[in-house]
Every structure is written in structure tokens, then in C-alpha cells.
Motif scaffolding. Sequence first.
Motif, short mmCIF file in Angstrom:
data_model
loop_
_atom_site.label_atom_id
_atom_site.label_comp_id
_atom_site.label_asym_id
_atom_site.label_seq_id
_atom_site.Cartn_x
_atom_site.Cartn_y
_atom_site.Cartn_z
N ARG A 170 0.86 -1.18 0.00
CA ARG A 170 0.00 0.00 0.00
C ARG A 170 0.90 1.23 0.00
O ARG A 170 1.87 1.31 0.76
N TYR A 171 0.54 2.20 -0.82
CA TYR A 171 1.38 3.38 -0.94
C TYR A 171 1.52 4.12 0.38
O TYR A 171 2.58 4.66 0.70
N LYS A 172 0.46 4.13 1.19
CA LYS A 172 0.51 4.85 2.45
C LYS A 172 1.55 4.25 3.40
O LYS A 172 2.06 4.96 4.29
N ASP A 173 1.88 2.97 3.22
CA ASP A 173 2.90 2.34 4.06
C ASP A 173 4.31 2.63 3.57
O ASP A 173 5.28 2.45 4.33
N LEU A 174 4.45 3.03 2.31
CA LEU A 174 5.77 3.22 1.73
C LEU A 174 6.07 4.66 1.31
O LEU A 174 7.20 4.95 0.91
N GLU A 175 5.07 5.56 1.39
CA GLU A 175 5.30 6.90 0.86
C GLU A 175 6.44 7.61 1.59
O GLU A 175 7.24 8.30 0.95
N ASP A 176 6.55 7.42 2.90
CA ASP A 176 7.66 8.03 3.64
C ASP A 176 9.00 7.41 3.25
O ASP A 176 10.02 8.08 3.21
N GLN A 177 8.97 6.09 2.96
CA GLN A 177 10.22 5.42 2.59
C GLN A 177 10.68 5.85 1.20
O GLN A 177 11.89 5.83 0.92
N PHE A 178 9.76 6.22 0.32
CA PHE A 178 10.17 6.73 -0.98
C PHE A 178 10.80 8.11 -0.85
O PHE A 178 11.68 8.48 -1.63
N ARG A 179 10.36 8.87 0.15
CA ARG A 179 10.97 10.19 0.37
C ARG A 179 12.35 10.05 1.02
O ARG A 179 13.28 10.77 0.67
N GLU A 180 12.44 9.13 1.97
CA GLU A 180 13.71 8.96 2.69
C GLU A 180 13.78 7.56 3.28
O GLU A 180 12.84 7.13 3.96
N ARG A 181 14.86 6.87 3.03
CA ARG A 181 15.06 5.54 3.61
C ARG A 181 16.53 5.31 3.87
O ARG A 181 17.39 5.99 3.32
N GLY A 244 8.21 -18.59 0.36
CA GLY A 244 9.57 -18.40 -0.13
C GLY A 244 9.68 -17.19 -1.03
O GLY A 244 10.62 -16.39 -0.92
N TYR A 245 8.70 -17.01 -1.93
CA TYR A 245 8.69 -15.82 -2.78
C TYR A 245 8.57 -14.57 -1.92
O TYR A 245 9.27 -13.57 -2.16
N SER A 246 7.68 -14.58 -0.92
CA SER A 246 7.51 -13.42 -0.06
C SER A 246 8.79 -13.10 0.70
O SER A 246 9.15 -11.93 0.87
N ASP A 247 9.46 -14.15 1.20
CA ASP A 247 10.75 -13.93 1.87
C ASP A 247 11.76 -13.27 0.94
O ASP A 247 12.48 -12.35 1.34
N MET A 248 11.81 -13.73 -0.29
CA MET A 248 12.73 -13.14 -1.26
C MET A 248 12.37 -11.70 -1.57
O MET A 248 13.24 -10.83 -1.67
N ALA A 249 11.06 -11.43 -1.70
CA ALA A 249 10.61 -10.06 -1.97
C ALA A 249 10.96 -9.14 -0.82
O ALA A 249 11.47 -8.02 -1.01
N ILE A 250 10.70 -9.59 0.41
CA ILE A 250 11.02 -8.78 1.59
C ILE A 250 12.53 -8.58 1.70
O ILE A 250 13.01 -7.48 2.03
N GLY A 251 13.29 -9.63 1.41
CA GLY A 251 14.74 -9.53 1.45
C GLY A 251 15.28 -8.56 0.41
O GLY A 251 16.15 -7.73 0.70
N LEU A 252 14.77 -8.64 -0.81
CA LEU A 252 15.18 -7.70 -1.86
C LEU A 252 14.82 -6.27 -1.48
O LEU A 252 15.58 -5.33 -1.74
N GLY A 253 13.64 -6.11 -0.86
CA GLY A 253 13.24 -4.78 -0.41
C GLY A 253 14.24 -4.22 0.59
O GLY A 253 14.63 -3.04 0.50
N LYS A 254 14.66 -5.03 1.54
CA LYS A 254 15.65 -4.58 2.53
C LYS A 254 16.98 -4.23 1.86
O LYS A 254 17.65 -3.26 2.26
N MET A 255 17.36 -4.99 0.87
CA MET A 255 18.60 -4.70 0.15
C MET A 255 18.51 -3.35 -0.56
O MET A 255 19.54 -2.73 -0.87
N MET A 256 17.30 -2.87 -0.81
CA MET A 256 17.08 -1.58 -1.45
C MET A 256 16.67 -0.51 -0.45
O MET A 256 16.34 0.62 -0.83
N GLY A 257 16.65 -0.85 0.85
CA GLY A 257 16.33 0.12 1.88
C GLY A 257 14.88 0.17 2.29
O GLY A 257 14.49 1.00 3.12
N PHE A 258 14.03 -0.72 1.76
CA PHE A 258 12.60 -0.72 2.07
C PHE A 258 12.29 -1.75 3.16
O PHE A 258 12.90 -2.82 3.21
N ASN A 259 11.31 -1.43 3.97
CA ASN A 259 10.77 -2.38 4.94
C ASN A 259 9.35 -2.73 4.53
O ASN A 259 8.43 -1.91 4.70
#
Length: 481
Positions: A170-181, A244-259
Motif C-alpha cells: 500500500r502506498y501509504k505504508d511506503l510513501e515516507d520510505q520513498f521520500r527517505e530511507r 519463499g517468494y515473499s521472503d525473497m521479496a522482503i529480502g530484496l526490499g531490505k537490500m534496497m532500503g525498504f521495509n
Amino acid sequence: MVFSSESFLFLFLPLFLLVYYATPTRLKSYAILAGSYVFYAWWRVDFLGLLFLTTAFAYVIGQKVSQHRGTSRGRSYLIIGVVGCLGVLGIFKYLNFFIDSFAALVGTDTAGLGIHWRLILPIGISFYVFQALSYLIDVHRGDAAADAPFIDFAAFIALFPQLIAGPILRYKDLEDQFRERTHSIEMFSAGFARFIVGLAKKVILADAVAPLADLAFATDNPGMALAWAGAAAYMLQLYFDFSGYSDMAIGLGKMMGFNFLENFRFPYISKSITEFWRRWHISLSNWLRDYLYISLGGNRKGPARTYINLMLVMVLGGLWHGANWTFVLWGFWHGSLLAVERFTGWDRTAKNYWFALPLTLLFVLIGWIMFRAAYVGEAFEVYGGMIGLNGIFGDPTVWMSITRESVALTALAVFAVFAEPYTWNALSNERNAMLQPNVDGTAAVVPVALVLQTIAVLLIGTVTILKLAEQSFSPFLYFQF
């Protein structure tokens, strides 16, 4: 392109990360969008246009909804946005289904109706359309701002770690992270470890139990042993494949600075169906609750309406998974169970009983058979085998294709399901301890256990890559949705 492919692991991902980290902070959304579009176009370039048009449409309508929020004009724009997004999903995902159903109703087939074409289902469409819908509704409700640059919004919709099979963001969960992470070695290493664990779930466990599941559902009138074994194997396969896919997606997100929010929380230790849906595909469960169940009235309009709403939400949730009557019946099954649990209070008292866990697993297993079957009759063939209508073992030659390795890894998968909650909590505690500085402000000493965990991750990664190299291509199950 899939995460468990050589082209992704050894070509796309290293090149993307190199470009991403070399890109200045203010331009990282451009790198994300370009990389995500390359990732999506790897499948089919032509459907990249549909992704872009859906993104642009939702962004423009979101601006209008924000400008006129709280007015009849704003609600009109919201309706246009919702109808437009659902129209895209309806045409590409359900038009074939409606034509087939109508043809069957009138006693013919599509050729008999003069229709000789089939629409191709764009990969990931269910996920990115739901993300666009949640954005429009959140802007209407005032839960999300519509002031983001288009490049950030486009990068959010196309964010490749979750583009194909979620979790639904959801964008509302990530909008702050797109501004700064934050980008750090600690976060990158945590993401890398999470990615490796997810890859191992897919390659070592999900793909290993898949042949047994495929055999059971491909066998006409399977015997009792094969029916139960195949159903249980699919239950394991689906969990390890999707989590497993979700774990990989979450892991890739962290590698890019996203939670990203968690998408699975050990669902096979649930003691009720209500608890199961708090643990399984959490992003979809929450989406259906917040945007459909509550909009229908939730539990605010009396018990009878609550049960109807639960049933309707789960049926539509089943239909979201695919245009097939099997998914409708699967949704009806879970909706009925949720309604019964709400009516009896079982969802609150089940945790007190030892038999609640195996009973819940049985109900989930029965549902997964319908979910896996290609058509309703195939599901009932498996059900018939489970109750002994085809004998105990059926045709003994059918079992010849099952290898010892598959049996051993299936046993490992069963063990992993119930051991995962304890091992994962231990790993999380150790990693959190490492990241916390000492009271005097000095860096914490890295625990020996964490060093051993790092070595274990590297070993698991090595074994997984070796296993990947020897097996044939195996797409993720949720790609079809």
C-alpha cells in the motif's frame, strides 16, 4: 524472469544493485522504475504498456480524488478510478471465464459461439491492480497523500521485488520510505539472508515435494495413500513456494532500503481458520478486510449480515486467485468456516484445545485440494481417493516415479513447517542483539551464534544454487494469479 533463475541471480540482480547503489539518492526511483520495467518486459514487452497505462490512470485519478476529496465530485472520480482498475482486471482475467461459462450454459463451446481467440493473462495484474485500487481508496479516505512525484508512484506500482506475486503493498505504508530511507550494510545483509532463506524454501523444499503433488492430481482415481500423500505434499509445496517468494521479496526490499510488511506468519500452526487467515497471505487478508469487508459493513450491521459479508469476501477472494469455479468453491469453503467460527465462538476458544491444530490443518487441506485441482471433478476424484473409494494403494506402478530424495525432502519440509517459528524467532533475536549498541555507546560485540548463522546462510545458499543448477525450470505457483 523469476527469482530462482540463473538470469535473475547472476545477471539482472547484480547489475541492478550496482546501478541502484551508484545512482544518487534523489534519482533512485528512476533506477527502480527502469529496473522494474526491464524485469517485467523480460516476460513480454507488449504488456508493459498495460502496466504503465494502469499506473498513469491511477495517478491522474488520484490527483483528482485528492483535489475534490469530501465532495460528490471527488466520489465520482473515485468511482471512475475503481471501475477503470476493475475493468482492466475483469477484461484480462475474467473475460475468458465468462465466455466459457456462457458457452457451457448454452450447451456449446467458444468455437460454437464463433469465438476463436483467447486473452492472455498479464503476469502480476492482480497484484498491481489491487495496489492501484488501495491507493485511490486511501487518498479518498485521507489515509494517503496524492502529492508524490509521478516517478515515485510509478516506481511503487512497478517495484520488481513484489510486482509478480506480492506481497500486496500500500502506498501509504511506503510513501515516507520513498521520500527517505536508510541504506546500510546491516540492512543489506539482513535482506540478503532473508532472500537466501526464501530461495531455499522454493528450490529445496517446494520443488522437491511438487512431484508427489503432481502425481496425485494427475492420476485418475488415486488410491487412499496417494490421495492423502499428494494433498499433503501440495499443502507443503504451496506454503514453501509462496512464503519463499515473499521472503525473497522482503529480502530484496531490505537490500534496497525498504521495509515491507510480513506476508506469512507460520500459518500451519493455526488453531482456527480465523487464525489461519491472520497468518496466511496477510497482505491479501488485510486488503480484503480494509477495502471490501469494512466497505460492506463488516460486523456493524448485525450477525446475519456479518456472516454474509464473510462469505462474500472469501468467495470474491477465491475468485481473485483465478477465473475458475474451483477458486469460487474454495472461497465458499473458507467463508463458511469463518462464519461458523464466528457464530459458535470457536475462533476465541480453539486455542484451549489440543485437537484444534490438527482439525484446522484438515480443513485447510480439504480446501487446498479444490484450490489445486484443474476442475471441480478432479478435486472430487482426490476426495474420493482419500475416503478409500479407490482402494488403499491404487495402481502400484504409479509410485515408481517417486524418488528417495523426494521422500526425504518431503519429510524435511514437514519438520521445517513446525520448526520454523522457533528457529526464526531465535535468528531475529540474535540479529536484533547485534544491531543494538552497548549502553556506553560502543558497538555491540557480534554474538558467536550470529557468526554461525551467517555461515549457515552461506552454506544454504551454496547448496541451493547447486540444486538449482541441476533441476529444470519451475515457476512460482502464484505467478498464475
